[in-house]
Design a protein around this motif. Structure first.
Motif, PDB file in Angstrom:
ATOM      1  N   GLY A 145       0.854  -1.182   0.000  1.00  0.00           N
ATOM      2  CA  GLY A 145       0.000   0.000   0.000  1.00  0.00           C
ATOM      3  C   GLY A 145       0.884   1.223   0.000  1.00  0.00           C
ATOM      4  O   GLY A 145       2.099   1.094   0.083  1.00  0.00           O
ATOM      5  N   HIS A 146       0.290   2.397  -0.094  1.00  0.00           N
ATOM      6  CA  HIS A 146       1.086   3.619  -0.122  1.00  0.00           C
ATOM      7  C   HIS A 146       1.064   4.313   1.230  1.00  0.00           C
ATOM      8  O   HIS A 146       0.038   4.350   1.894  1.00  0.00           O
ATOM      9  N   VAL A 147       2.221   4.846   1.636  1.00  0.00           N
ATOM     10  CA  VAL A 147       2.281   5.695   2.835  1.00  0.00           C
ATOM     11  C   VAL A 147       2.903   7.034   2.412  1.00  0.00           C
ATOM     12  O   VAL A 147       3.652   7.096   1.436  1.00  0.00           O
ATOM     13  N   PRO A 148       2.599   8.106   3.178  1.00  0.00           N
ATOM     14  CA  PRO A 148       3.237   9.395   2.873  1.00  0.00           C
ATOM     15  C   PRO A 148       4.750   9.277   3.064  1.00  0.00           C
ATOM     16  O   PRO A 148       5.214   8.511   3.913  1.00  0.00           O
ATOM     17  N   LEU A 149       5.499  10.061   2.304  1.00  0.00           N
ATOM     18  CA  LEU A 149       6.957  10.014   2.399  1.00  0.00           C
ATOM     19  C   LEU A 149       7.434  10.157   3.850  1.00  0.00           C
ATOM     20  O   LEU A 149       8.366   9.467   4.281  1.00  0.00           O
ATOM     21  N   ALA A 150       6.770  11.026   4.605  1.00  0.00           N
ATOM     22  CA  ALA A 150       7.200  11.281   5.988  1.00  0.00           C
ATOM     23  C   ALA A 150       7.091  10.037   6.866  1.00  0.00           C
ATOM     24  O   ALA A 150       7.718   9.963   7.922  1.00  0.00           O
ATOM     25  N   ALA A 151       6.302   9.046   6.444  1.00  0.00           N
ATOM     26  CA  ALA A 151       6.138   7.832   7.240  1.00  0.00           C
ATOM     27  C   ALA A 151       6.866   6.650   6.617  1.00  0.00           C
ATOM     28  O   ALA A 151       6.741   5.518   7.090  1.00  0.00           O
ATOM     29  N   ALA A 152       7.658   6.883   5.571  1.00  0.00           N
ATOM     30  CA  ALA A 152       8.235   5.763   4.821  1.00  0.00           C
ATOM     31  C   ALA A 152       9.572   5.273   5.378  1.00  0.00           C
ATOM     32  O   ALA A 152      10.007   4.166   5.065  1.00  0.00           O
ATOM     33  N   GLY A 153      10.229   6.082   6.203  1.00  0.00           N
ATOM     34  CA  GLY A 153      11.521   5.656   6.764  1.00  0.00           C
ATOM     35  C   GLY A 153      11.363   4.374   7.563  1.00  0.00           C
ATOM     36  O   GLY A 153      10.440   4.240   8.358  1.00  0.00           O
ATOM     37  N   GLY A 202      10.315  13.468  -6.283  1.00  0.00           N
ATOM     38  CA  GLY A 202       8.896  13.804  -6.196  1.00  0.00           C
ATOM     39  C   GLY A 202       7.979  12.708  -5.689  1.00  0.00           C
ATOM     40  O   GLY A 202       6.764  12.787  -5.879  1.00  0.00           O
ATOM     41  N   TYR A 203       8.520  11.692  -5.018  1.00  0.00           N
ATOM     42  CA  TYR A 203       7.650  10.628  -4.491  1.00  0.00           C
ATOM     43  C   TYR A 203       7.072  11.040  -3.135  1.00  0.00           C
ATOM     44  O   TYR A 203       7.588  10.666  -2.091  1.00  0.00           O
ATOM     45  N   ALA A 204       5.984  11.792  -3.170  1.00  0.00           N
ATOM     46  CA  ALA A 204       5.350  12.251  -1.927  1.00  0.00           C
ATOM     47  C   ALA A 204       4.616  11.100  -1.253  1.00  0.00           C
ATOM     48  O   ALA A 204       4.308  11.158  -0.067  1.00  0.00           O
ATOM     49  N   SER A 205       4.336  10.071  -2.009  1.00  0.00           N
ATOM     50  CA  SER A 205       3.626   8.897  -1.512  1.00  0.00           C
ATOM     51  C   SER A 205       4.426   7.687  -1.986  1.00  0.00           C
ATOM     52  O   SER A 205       4.892   7.663  -3.124  1.00  0.00           O
ATOM     53  N   VAL A 206       4.628   6.726  -1.099  1.00  0.00           N
ATOM     54  CA  VAL A 206       5.610   5.677  -1.376  1.00  0.00           C
ATOM     55  C   VAL A 206       4.977   4.287  -1.243  1.00  0.00           C
ATOM     56  O   VAL A 206       4.333   3.995  -0.228  1.00  0.00           O
ATOM     57  N   PRO A 207       5.147   3.436  -2.253  1.00  0.00           N
ATOM     58  CA  PRO A 207       4.591   2.078  -2.154  1.00  0.00           C
ATOM     59  C   PRO A 207       5.464   1.198  -1.246  1.00  0.00           C
ATOM     60  O   PRO A 207       6.656   1.006  -1.517  1.00  0.00           O
ATOM     61  N   VAL A 208       4.879   0.692  -0.175  1.00  0.00           N
ATOM     62  CA  VAL A 208       5.629  -0.173   0.749  1.00  0.00           C
ATOM     63  C   VAL A 208       4.798  -1.418   1.053  1.00  0.00           C
ATOM     64  O   VAL A 208       3.584  -1.435   0.865  1.00  0.00           O
ATOM     65  N   TYR A 209       5.468  -2.449   1.538  1.00  0.00           N
ATOM     66  CA  TYR A 209       4.737  -3.624   2.011  1.00  0.00           C
ATOM     67  C   TYR A 209       4.075  -3.305   3.342  1.00  0.00           C
ATOM     68  O   TYR A 209       4.647  -2.601   4.177  1.00  0.00           O
ATOM     69  N   ARG A 210       2.881  -3.823   3.513  1.00  0.00           N
ATOM     70  CA  ARG A 210       2.186  -3.680   4.789  1.00  0.00           C
ATOM     71  C   ARG A 210       2.996  -4.359   5.896  1.00  0.00           C
ATOM     72  O   ARG A 210       3.674  -5.353   5.657  1.00  0.00           O
TER      73      ARG A 210
END
Lengths: 436, 436
Positions: free
Chosen positions: A37-45, A186-194
């Motif tokens: 799913g996607h999370v905001p960049l600020a939560a992707a670390g 420009g990836y303000a939203s990032v695809p990550v594994y749940r």
């Protein structure tokens, strides 16, 4: 004397040990990747990327000045020195975020700030400290006191990335440096594994909840909280489910009751040969992995293994039930820790798409002897010491006693001591698996 | 030629460099410890403890059986062998969570499960696999086939912890092993330091928000997101505040406007010698640290430093304003990363009570030459390689170009190359500061 039954006549000792490598292989075959799913960049670390991401532009997008000074044609400064500076007419001032309005022709220069686009014609930036400015013939003039090399202090367009080149791969753990790259493109939203959800059950009639006062013959459940912390540390989401019932059939129901709420189940305790080891009894009733040729996660429920050639933690078991991995750890805290580290952590990484979910293996010199051999490979908790000679040393922590909870917090790696009749002498180079 | 002004005549080059050690010392003097509060044990992993915690009982609280088998008096088994087992009358069965009802007298034994209390009189536990059970003379009898050592498979009461002994100290980072200890001793709620809140401002007219399309002469702000990820990684809570205004007075107002919402402020960019470096201009207007003898955090606002002898990041600056630390980092991504790592990370650790907030320093052999000397100590991003010979190697990543964002994610340590006219040859042992 009358009838005599061997303690093992009911099959409880009939447990075939497999190697840690093989146990990891079976666990990973059963560790299903979570959805993404996607999370905001600020939560992707700290999350793991679900797909490869590409550069959305060349980078830098234009030739950028690396510092404050003057954009020049290097050829104009070839003879420059403090005694005989090159005098160049200043045709423009380019701020960061601005655009060059005039090209730099021979004999001219442009005042330029860090990060500003280098004007056409200029091929170098001279730092402000090597210049002076004044008026000559009524015109603004830069005095350049040092010869510039072509390309000096200029980051050329496209120097770092071509359009479409890979900036991070699927399964990659996003560190701060990745976050900078994702922001750049420009990836303000990032695809990550749940985050994998992991249900944790404890077994053992002696266990009290953490908040309870001690009672005779009882201890508090420390494994559930420890495993929960390990799960969080490796990107998962723990679900503390309390204690499992005593009876195999009731255990079966409790595990089934988790349903889709968990991607994986971890149990602690009850895997040994005791009369009340309900988890061991339940697992023994399942078809064995060896009986299911070409096992895949599409196979029906299966005992993946119930003995691993490792110490501590040889009764560590795993099964495939209700379409998910069940990892049954020993109740001994040291064995529980090692079992989860060796089998649970790679499973969590794989569920988050990590293409190389195994531990990083390094070599280190044993700082102290490890006495006694073992019929199983030993995974000895060690702290790491870095010598001034550039050598890495592994210092065994309370290695004789797997129950020693105190040393769990200090462990930085597990040193592998192969099975055999002797231990390992100080100074021997051993393989150590880094804990993170 | 007419009037000539040195670029530095307005004092912008009047910046005295201090060493990284001294810069760290000043930053730490200004890094106030955050308040403490309690969190549930399940949320305590990765936090830092706010006070020393003590063992609330002896541990183990009673003599515990280490495995399943029979509790015996070792003396009764001295001559036991498979051919001539010791026959002991079974007087009790003790389950985990149960209590021994009968003492083990000479000639008797008790069946016992892992974790159960060892009955009075017994001094050893024989594993079930080394026994058999049957009836003799109408009585339940254990046949013990091996001699037991006194103390064998018994964890004596109080072996690991005395009542009141320290289990974890103030400022300690709580790892899973600590969580196990806290659970063991009943700490369902844990005193930890509050996460430091760090406000992040960017400066630079060329910066676009991450979600914006690229525009000529502009780039996206990647430093804010990167620093936010570093803050989170080290236990802090980032507050993304966007861009600072252009004018020193307006910058001053913006920083003041944060008030009590942040414990620390980080800015990126605007610290160099450019004409529009508002942050540098503002800081230059403050009294200098050197002018405030015996500086403490009770002193009025102060420029702590505005030049550090390090590369990249020499313009990195810090100030004490409105009762909080302001760290002004370079806008160059590599310099921003290094500046926050060397100065921001120790500050964050200290704010959470870490008694040794500095980086772990190790020694490693340079895998490749680092060319060119530097007037400042260089902090070169390296990856670490562990040789099969037990040696640690540091491999420089894109070391010539501090703007190389791509290598930030791969860096595992910063290798310190002392200032001087030459670089460092391959094979030289250098100090490397571990990043975590």
């Amino acid at each position: 004397m009358g009838s005599v039954n061997s303690g093992g006549s009911d099959g409880r000792f009939n447990r075939r040990a497999i190697t840690v490598d093989e146990a990891q292989r079976r666990v990973l075959a059963a560790a299903a990747r979570t959805a993404s799913g996607h999370v905001p960049l600020a939560a992707a670390g700290g999350r793991r990327l679900a797909q490869q991401l590409l550069a959305t532009s060349v980078w830098p997008p234009f030739a950028r000045a690396g510092l404050d000074g003057y954009a020049v044609r290097a050829a104009d400064t070839a003879e420059a020195s403090p005694q005989s500076p090159a005098a160049l007419r200043v045709v423009d001032t380019v701020a960061a975020g601005g655009l060059a309005l005039a090209a730099v022709q021979p004999g001219t220069a442009a005042r330029i700030m860090t990060g500003a686009p280098v004007p056409p014609g200029a091929d170098a930036v001279v730092m402000l400290e090597q210049t002076a400015e004044g008026m000559a013939g009524g015109e603004r003039t830069a005095l350049v006191k040092a010869a510039a090399r072509p390309g000096q202090n200029v980051a050329p367009q496209g120097e770092e990335f071509r359009l479409g080149s890979a900036i991070a791969g699927p399964g990659e753990l996003l560190r701060p440096g990745h976050i900078a790259l994702l922001a750049t493109f420009g990836y303000a939203s990032v695809p990550v594994y749940r985050r994998p959800r992991v249900a944790i059950f404890a077994t053992g009639n002696e266990l009290l909840p953490v908040e309870a006062p001690l009672a005779p013959g009882h201890i508090r459940d420390s494994n559930s909280a420890m495993v929960a912390a390990m799960i969080r540390q490796h990107g998962g989401e723990p679900l503390l489910c309390g204690a499992l019932p005593d009876e195999p059939a009731a255990v079966r129901e409790a595990l089934r009751g988790i349903g889709g709420e968990a991607d994986m189940i971890v149990t602690t305790g009850g895997v040994s040969v005791g009369d009340y080891d309900a988890m061991a009894l339940l697992l023994r009733s399942l078809p064995r992995y060896e009986e299911v040729p070409g096992w895949t996660s599409a196979s029906p429920e299966t005992l993946l293994f119930n003995r691993v050639s490792m110490r501590p933690g040889s009764p560590t078991s795993a099964a495939w039930m209700d379409g998910k991995l069940v990892l049954a750890l020993s109740g001994n805290p040291g064995a529980c820790f090692t079992g989860f580290e060796l089998l649970g952590v790679p499973a969590l990484r794989a569920m988050q798409g990590d293409p190389s979910p195994y531990h990083r293996k390094v070599h280190a010199q044993l700082a102290r002897e490890i006495g006694k051999g073992s019929p199983h490979d030993r995974y000895v908790r060690v702290s790491l010491q870095y010598g001034e000679d550039g050598r890495l040393y592994a210092d065994p922590l309370a290695f004789g006693k797997s129950s020693m909870t105190a040393s769990l917090a200090e462990a930085e790696a597990l040193a592998v001591i192969p099975s055999g009749s002797s231990g390992a002498e100080a100074g021997r180079i051993v393989e150590a698996w880094l804990l993170t």
